[in-house]
Design a protein around this motif. Structure first.
Motif, PDB file in Angstrom:
ATOM      1  N   ALA A  86       0.832  -1.207   0.000  1.00  0.00           N
ATOM      2  CA  ALA A  86       0.000   0.000   0.000  1.00  0.00           C
ATOM      3  C   ALA A  86       0.865   1.255   0.000  1.00  0.00           C
ATOM      4  CB  ALA A  86      -0.919  -0.013   1.230  1.00  0.00           C
ATOM      5  N   PHE A  87       1.922   1.273   0.808  1.00  0.00           N
ATOM      6  CA  PHE A  87       2.838   2.412   0.809  1.00  0.00           C
ATOM      7  C   PHE A  87       3.557   2.535  -0.535  1.00  0.00           C
ATOM      8  CE2 PHE A  87       2.977   2.592   5.605  1.00  0.00           C
ATOM      9  CZ  PHE A  87       2.533   3.906   5.687  1.00  0.00           C
ATOM     10  N   ALA A  88       3.913   1.406  -1.136  1.00  0.00           N
ATOM     11  CA  ALA A  88       4.608   1.426  -2.422  1.00  0.00           C
ATOM     12  C   ALA A  88       3.727   2.032  -3.508  1.00  0.00           C
ATOM     13  CB  ALA A  88       5.035   0.011  -2.808  1.00  0.00           C
ATOM     14  N   LEU A  89       2.472   1.615  -3.561  1.00  0.00           N
ATOM     15  CA  LEU A  89       1.547   2.176  -4.558  1.00  0.00           C
ATOM     16  C   LEU A  89       1.333   3.663  -4.327  1.00  0.00           C
ATOM     17  CD1 LEU A  89      -1.122  -0.667  -4.839  1.00  0.00           C
ATOM     18  CD2 LEU A  89       0.430   0.128  -6.637  1.00  0.00           C
ATOM     19  N   THR A  90       1.252   4.055  -3.055  1.00  0.00           N
ATOM     20  CA  THR A  90       1.133   5.478  -2.737  1.00  0.00           C
ATOM     21  C   THR A  90       2.300   6.253  -3.327  1.00  0.00           C
ATOM     22  OG1 THR A  90      -0.022   5.029  -0.659  1.00  0.00           O
ATOM     23  CG2 THR A  90       1.016   7.181  -0.882  1.00  0.00           C
ATOM     24  N   SER A  91       3.499   5.761  -3.101  1.00  0.00           N
ATOM     25  CA  SER A  91       4.697   6.446  -3.582  1.00  0.00           C
ATOM     26  C   SER A  91       4.748   6.504  -5.102  1.00  0.00           C
ATOM     27  CB  SER A  91       5.945   5.735  -3.044  1.00  0.00           C
ATOM     28  OG  SER A  91       5.961   5.734  -1.638  1.00  0.00           O
ATOM     29  N   LEU A  92       4.400   5.411  -5.754  1.00  0.00           N
ATOM     30  CA  LEU A  92       4.422   5.369  -7.213  1.00  0.00           C
ATOM     31  C   LEU A  92       3.418   6.348  -7.808  1.00  0.00           C
ATOM     32  CD1 LEU A  92       4.742   1.506  -7.566  1.00  0.00           C
ATOM     33  CD2 LEU A  92       6.456   3.169  -8.309  1.00  0.00           C
ATOM     34  N   TRP A  93       2.243   6.444  -7.212  1.00  0.00           N
ATOM     35  CA  TRP A  93       1.240   7.399  -7.705  1.00  0.00           C
ATOM     36  C   TRP A  93       1.629   8.844  -7.390  1.00  0.00           C
ATOM     37  CZ3 TRP A  93      -2.949   3.591  -5.753  1.00  0.00           C
ATOM     38  CH2 TRP A  93      -3.327   2.748  -6.805  1.00  0.00           C
ATOM     39  N   VAL A  94       2.300   9.054  -6.264  1.00  0.00           N
ATOM     40  CA  VAL A  94       2.782  10.401  -5.935  1.00  0.00           C
ATOM     41  C   VAL A  94       3.780  10.872  -6.985  1.00  0.00           C
ATOM     42  CG1 VAL A  94       4.314  11.651  -4.346  1.00  0.00           C
ATOM     43  CG2 VAL A  94       2.355  10.396  -3.457  1.00  0.00           C
ATOM     44  N   ARG A  95       4.691  10.005  -7.372  1.00  0.00           N
ATOM     45  CA  ARG A  95       5.657  10.383  -8.406  1.00  0.00           C
ATOM     46  C   ARG A  95       4.964  10.670  -9.735  1.00  0.00           C
ATOM     47  NH1 ARG A  95      10.639  10.724 -10.387  1.00  0.00           N
ATOM     48  NH2 ARG A  95      11.130   9.776 -12.402  1.00  0.00           N
ATOM     49  N   GLU A  96       3.995   9.842 -10.096  1.00  0.00           N
ATOM     50  CA  GLU A  96       3.261  10.077 -11.342  1.00  0.00           C
ATOM     51  C   GLU A  96       2.524  11.416 -11.299  1.00  0.00           C
ATOM     52  OE1 GLU A  96       3.369   8.196 -14.131  1.00  0.00           O
ATOM     53  OE2 GLU A  96       4.896   7.040 -13.070  1.00  0.00           O
ATOM     54  N   ALA A  97       1.973  11.748 -10.139  1.00  0.00           N
ATOM     55  CA  ALA A  97       1.280  13.033  -9.997  1.00  0.00           C
ATOM     56  C   ALA A  97       2.256  14.197 -10.159  1.00  0.00           C
ATOM     57  CB  ALA A  97       0.593  13.110  -8.630  1.00  0.00           C
ATOM     58  N   SER A  98       3.436  14.081  -9.571  1.00  0.00           N
ATOM     59  CA  SER A  98       4.445  15.136  -9.694  1.00  0.00           C
ATOM     60  C   SER A  98       4.853  15.336 -11.146  1.00  0.00           C
ATOM     61  CB  SER A  98       5.674  14.803  -8.847  1.00  0.00           C
ATOM     62  OG  SER A  98       5.355  14.783  -7.480  1.00  0.00           O
ATOM     63  N   LEU A  99       5.053  14.235 -11.859  1.00  0.00           N
ATOM     64  CA  LEU A  99       5.446  14.331 -13.266  1.00  0.00           C
ATOM     65  C   LEU A  99       4.329  14.908 -14.126  1.00  0.00           C
ATOM     66  CD1 LEU A  99       7.296  10.896 -13.663  1.00  0.00           C
ATOM     67  CD2 LEU A  99       8.316  13.165 -13.347  1.00  0.00           C
ATOM     68  N   ALA A 100       3.079  14.644 -13.744  1.00  0.00           N
ATOM     69  CA  ALA A 100       1.939  15.118 -14.536  1.00  0.00           C
ATOM     70  C   ALA A 100       1.715  16.623 -14.415  1.00  0.00           C
ATOM     71  CB  ALA A 100       0.666  14.368 -14.125  1.00  0.00           C
ATOM     72  N   LEU A 101       2.282  17.250 -13.387  1.00  0.00           N
ATOM     73  CA  LEU A 101       2.082  18.691 -13.192  1.00  0.00           C
ATOM     74  C   LEU A 101       2.918  19.541 -14.138  1.00  0.00           C
ATOM     75  CD1 LEU A 101       1.780  19.568  -9.384  1.00  0.00           C
ATOM     76  CD2 LEU A 101       0.078  19.793 -11.198  1.00  0.00           C
ATOM     77  N   HIS A 102       4.062  19.037 -14.554  1.00  0.00           N
ATOM     78  CA  HIS A 102       4.971  19.769 -15.452  1.00  0.00           C
ATOM     79  C   HIS A 102       5.411  21.099 -14.851  1.00  0.00           C
ATOM     80  CE1 HIS A 102       4.047  16.767 -18.476  1.00  0.00           C
ATOM     81  NE2 HIS A 102       2.766  17.058 -18.386  1.00  0.00           N
ATOM     82  N   LEU A 103       5.701  21.080 -13.555  1.00  0.00           N
ATOM     83  CA  LEU A 103       6.227  22.257 -12.863  1.00  0.00           C
ATOM     84  C   LEU A 103       7.679  21.995 -12.471  1.00  0.00           C
ATOM     85  CD1 LEU A 103       3.352  23.308 -10.403  1.00  0.00           C
ATOM     86  CD2 LEU A 103       4.040  24.455 -12.511  1.00  0.00           C
ATOM     87  N   PRO A 104       8.475  23.046 -12.276  1.00  0.00           N
ATOM     88  CA  PRO A 104       9.855  22.849 -11.826  1.00  0.00           C
ATOM     89  C   PRO A 104       9.903  22.349 -10.390  1.00  0.00           C
ATOM     90  CG  PRO A 104       9.317  25.182 -11.829  1.00  0.00           C
ATOM     91  CD  PRO A 104       8.165  24.486 -12.499  1.00  0.00           C
TER      92      PRO A 104
END
Length: 291
Positions: A161-179
């Motif tokens: 559960a923690f692993a999936l949380t982390s993987l989705w957090v990274r995907e969310a960060s990449l999807a923002l396209h912010l510095p």
């Protein structure tokens, strides 16, 4: 190499957050302890995000459906993961519970390779295997014959559960396209805020006495939130810069902080076998990093 500094900082703060939650779990119900992690973290995350824009203005994010789906998924999964970790603490002592929860690193490697395009070398998979042996040792109470299947399954579920949380957090960060670090700061603020709202509504409507229990323990609740938020700033920042399996395997340096806190602050003994298991998990982290 900024992500390394953020990861070590996050591991240190997470070890304290786990210690505070472990102590709180003896007095407050599972969902209450889970809420303590987020309750005062939202204002801290808001201050952090605002400070970034005051220090150096940047573009505001454009939220799209894909980004929002990652935020919702990560928020719900982290609530589940935290609740499972609290239950894990109730199964064994603090050091062992935290050790089993660190199966997150192994789960992140496996899930990352299977579903998120991450690749591991032979040395990396060797680290995964050694870490698995360490988790196996940690799941036994007095030898292999006394292996607790319930504790092992709970630990693995918590780690996944923690692993999936982390993987989705990274995907969310990449999807923002912010510095960097604005992308991580926005994800952190939105995830924590959503988690706080969900838990407050649910607990308030189903078990108000749990909210009262937290109110009567303001210091421990506040310390849990502060440690959690500072740790999340480290994790979210590191994961916006580097792939999750690498961050989480390096983050297993937390186990050494865990052992020190367990022995010095919680006054719990760590058996030699448990120390060996924790050490093997640390060796796994080093091997994966070298790979």
């Amino acid at each position: 190499m900024t992500w390394i500094a953020f990861t070590v900082f996050a591991a240190f703060m997470q070890s304290w957050r786990n210690a505070f939650q472990s102590r709180l779990s003896s007095e407050v119900k599972t969902l209450g302890v889970t809420l303590a992690r987020f309750l005062w973290a939202s204002p801290i995350a808001a201050i952090y995000l605002s400070s970034l824009y005051l220090y150096q203005p940047a573009a505001l994010p454009e939220f799209n459906p894909i980004f929002l789906s990652y935020i919702i998924a990560a928020s719900l999964m982290q609530i589940l993961a935290t609740a499972l970790m609290v239950l894990l603490f109730k199964q064994n002592n603090y050091a062992i519970g935290a050790g089993l929860a660190k199966s997150e690193a192994l789960a992140a490697a496996i899930l990352g390779v299977a579903f998120f395009g991450t690749s591991l070398t032979l040395l990396g998979w060797t680290g995964v295997f050694i870490g698995g042996v360490g988790i196996f040792l940690l799941s036994t109470s007095s030898g292999i014959k006394s292996l607790s299947i319930k504790t092992v399954l709970l630990g693995l579920a918590c780690g996944c559960a923690f692993a999936l949380t982390s993987l989705w957090v990274r995907e969310a960060s990449l999807a923002l396209h912010l510095p960097f670090p604005y992308d991580a700061a926005w994800v952190l603020f939105l995830v924590i805020s959503l988690q706080t709202i969900i838990l407050l509504i649910y607990i308030g409507s189903t078990d108000p006495s749990t909210l009262n229990a937290l109110w009567q323990r303001p210091k421990l609740t506040l310390l849990t939130s502060i440690a959690s938020c500072l740790g999340s700033i480290g994790w979210f920042s590191a994961m916006s810069l580097q792939a999750v399996p690498y961050v989480k395997t390096l983050g297993q340096v937390e186990i050494f902080f865990t052992m020190l806190i367990s022995f010095l602050w919680l006054k719990q003994k760590v058996a030699i076998k448990d120390g060996v298991g924790l050490t093997l998990v640390a060796v796994a982290a080093i091997l994966v990093m070298w790979s």
